[in-house]
Design a protein around this motif. Sequence first.
Motif, PDB file in Angstrom:
ATOM      1  N   CYS A 395      30.225  18.544 -24.279  1.00  0.00           N
ATOM      2  CA  CYS A 395      28.935  19.006 -23.740  1.00  0.00           C
ATOM      3  C   CYS A 395      28.982  18.874 -22.218  1.00  0.00           C
ATOM      4  O   CYS A 395      29.910  18.274 -21.667  1.00  0.00           O
ATOM      5  N   TYR A 396      27.979  19.429 -21.571  1.00  0.00           N
ATOM      6  CA  TYR A 396      27.969  19.469 -20.106  1.00  0.00           C
ATOM      7  C   TYR A 396      26.588  19.091 -19.602  1.00  0.00           C
ATOM      8  O   TYR A 396      25.576  19.413 -20.211  1.00  0.00           O
ATOM      9  N   LYS A 397      26.597  18.398 -18.483  1.00  0.00           N
ATOM     10  CA  LYS A 397      25.351  17.924 -17.892  1.00  0.00           C
ATOM     11  C   LYS A 397      24.892  18.888 -16.784  1.00  0.00           C
ATOM     12  O   LYS A 397      25.696  19.312 -15.945  1.00  0.00           O
ATOM     13  N   VAL A 398      23.620  19.227 -16.826  1.00  0.00           N
ATOM     14  CA  VAL A 398      23.054  20.175 -15.836  1.00  0.00           C
ATOM     15  C   VAL A 398      23.016  19.505 -14.464  1.00  0.00           C
ATOM     16  O   VAL A 398      22.450  18.420 -14.304  1.00  0.00           O
ATOM     17  N   THR A 399      23.648  20.176 -13.469  1.00  0.00           N
ATOM     18  CA  THR A 399      23.691  19.636 -12.105  1.00  0.00           C
ATOM     19  C   THR A 399      22.812  20.489 -11.188  1.00  0.00           C
ATOM     20  O   THR A 399      22.259  21.521 -11.579  1.00  0.00           O
ATOM     21  N   LYS A 413      17.408  19.243 -14.623  1.00  0.00           N
ATOM     22  CA  LYS A 413      18.554  18.493 -14.126  1.00  0.00           C
ATOM     23  C   LYS A 413      18.768  17.242 -14.999  1.00  0.00           C
ATOM     24  O   LYS A 413      17.836  16.504 -15.295  1.00  0.00           O
ATOM     25  N   GLY A 414      20.032  17.011 -15.395  1.00  0.00           N
ATOM     26  CA  GLY A 414      20.354  15.849 -16.239  1.00  0.00           C
ATOM     27  C   GLY A 414      20.429  16.156 -17.712  1.00  0.00           C
ATOM     28  O   GLY A 414      20.913  15.323 -18.501  1.00  0.00           O
ATOM     29  N   ASP A 415      19.930  17.307 -18.139  1.00  0.00           N
ATOM     30  CA  ASP A 415      20.015  17.668 -19.558  1.00  0.00           C
ATOM     31  C   ASP A 415      21.462  17.939 -19.945  1.00  0.00           C
ATOM     32  O   ASP A 415      22.276  18.380 -19.134  1.00  0.00           O
ATOM     33  N   MET A 473      29.445  22.123 -13.597  1.00  0.00           N
ATOM     34  CA  MET A 473      28.649  21.134 -14.331  1.00  0.00           C
ATOM     35  C   MET A 473      29.525  19.919 -14.647  1.00  0.00           C
ATOM     36  O   MET A 473      30.760  19.975 -14.563  1.00  0.00           O
ATOM     37  N   THR A 474      28.891  18.829 -14.988  1.00  0.00           N
ATOM     38  CA  THR A 474      29.616  17.585 -15.322  1.00  0.00           C
ATOM     39  C   THR A 474      30.037  17.600 -16.786  1.00  0.00           C
ATOM     40  O   THR A 474      29.195  17.750 -17.680  1.00  0.00           O
ATOM     41  N   HIS A 475      31.366  17.438 -16.996  1.00  0.00           N
ATOM     42  CA  HIS A 475      31.900  17.460 -18.361  1.00  0.00           C
ATOM     43  C   HIS A 475      31.549  16.138 -19.061  1.00  0.00           C
ATOM     44  O   HIS A 475      31.792  15.050 -18.543  1.00  0.00           O
ATOM     45  N   MET A 476      31.018  16.222 -20.275  1.00  0.00           N
ATOM     46  CA  MET A 476      30.616  15.042 -21.061  1.00  0.00           C
ATOM     47  C   MET A 476      31.179  15.163 -22.476  1.00  0.00           C
ATOM     48  O   MET A 476      31.567  16.233 -22.925  1.00  0.00           O
ATOM     49  N   HIS A 477      31.211  14.016 -23.181  1.00  0.00           N
ATOM     50  CA  HIS A 477      31.543  13.984 -24.603  1.00  0.00           C
ATOM     51  C   HIS A 477      30.381  13.340 -25.349  1.00  0.00           C
ATOM     52  O   HIS A 477      29.942  12.239 -24.995  1.00  0.00           O
TER      53      HIS A 477
END
Length: 589
Positions: A395-399, A413-415, A473-477
């Motif tokens: 998933c990716y974090k909204v920047t 932002k942050g979702d 965007m910020t890559h997340m798991h």
Amino acid sequence: MFIKPFKVKSNNQLKGTERKKLCEYVLSTYPCLTEETVQVLLPKKESITVMRIVTHHGQLCKLYCVARIPLFFQLETSSSMFFPTIYTLWHHPHLLHDFTMRIQVLPKLIEGADLMLPGLVVKEPITFYSYGKLAKGTPVSVNTEENKAPIAVGITALSSEDMYLSAGRGKCIQIYHVMGDNLCQLGKSPVRPDLGLPNVSAEDHLDDNEKDNEKSEITKTDSDDTKPLSNLINELEIGNDDVNADKTDCISQDITNETEEQAESTTNTNSVTSEFIDLTKEMDELLEYCFLKACKTTLKANDLPMLTSNFFKNHLLTACPSDKNIDIKKSRYKKLSVFLADMKSKGLINTSVTKGVESLLSVEFKHPLLKELVITETPVPSEPVASNTVGVSDCYKVTTDVLPILTIYGYEKGDTIERRQIRECFTKYVKQENLQDGKILKLNPQLAGILKTKEHQETLSMEDGINKFVGRMTHMHQITLAGTTILHKGKLEPIDMRVTMRSGGKKVTLVNNLEAFGINSKDFSKECQNIGASATVTDDPGKKTPSVLVQGNQILYVYKLLTEKYGIKKTYIRGLEFAPKKYNANKKK
């Protein structure tokens, strides 16, 4: 003395000369026995063994057993301390001076307590010789008020005179051996016989001279008051009828009251005894039912061999109905090993003991008891249990960079948002702004600023545009376990398995990075113990999180546990190459 387990130092069979000496010693210690009765107790056809044991308190003791049933025990501190067990006393209850106790005291004795004076049954009025004529430290037996078959053996803690002077308070008997202790569990325990009610009359303890004196006084009184029969008849006829009637009523009333009290006390005793026996029988039946149910429902042939402790914990206890609890100490078996030995004698199972550890080798699934078993309780609908499967998704974090476009579609932002949702939003924006020409993406000033393209670049392929947009965007798991979601930023390190050598050349398996996938290290180590190997949580040098250490090379077991139970993909597990060589060879073929 035998309430807690004891250690066996030696176990030898008596030779012919030693057997003869034992018979002579029993005859000299208990002169009331005859040679014939001793031959019945210690038959020539049966093997007699002597066991030297050390009790829990460090006391040395010898046990003399016939066919694994203990008949005598002797304390090595003193040669005079030679006692019959309750099994011997059931056949010869008069070997020792006996005391009678209240049935309510029996559970306390079974737990290891000594017998106190208030627990004795003594006929009133209490005289100087109500407790006999015994010195302190005399071997005695204890029976109950409903059955004179002894249930305990010990020594007097006080002399008979001191018991009388204690006014019914203090310790009476120091218990050495009681029904149901570890001494009784050496072999198959015989059933306690019913020898009738004990005699607790105070007259039994009187001296013969005192009895003769009483008889002479009674005889003398009777001779003084003796009158001709005709005179007695005349007195009855002439006497006042009302007075005689009152006396008769009083006597009959006293007899009625005594009869009612005796009946009430007998009823109370019988009720307590039957309640104690019923509870033991009920626990025996529950234990056997849960054992059969576990063998029929949850236990599989592939699970064997298995440690008996694991069978008890994982199968037998789980087979217990929800409204009941298993307490093996309240059964007649007292220990799991004794219960399993009984099941083995019935042909249900086969067990073995290696270095003091008992294992369940096989189960006779075609046994009639298992086939005829009917499960009585109705299954209770179980509550939904949270799955142990670990779900891992990108998933990716909204920047701030992509917020101008994604805010149009309700994101802040942050979702966190999945890649497919990003694609949908990006495609909608492109179509809305009319920026797509087939597979070509036209760049407007806003999109060019977000994607950071070159100054004179006006177009991109559609796929490159989406990739560049996602790259801003910020890559997340996102990790989901048992309904709990964990967000992991950046690259997700896989679970690391490796085999190392410890002191003594022993191999151990280390499993690291479980916490990153939401797996509790302590719970995981307990699951690894199901294979019979020890597992602990330890700090691994060079690792940020604690590791699970499993004894031996358990790479294959850990891998199956992670993939099958937790559902972790192979791409998130590292170290399968350390599995045993046989597995790797089969995999190459």
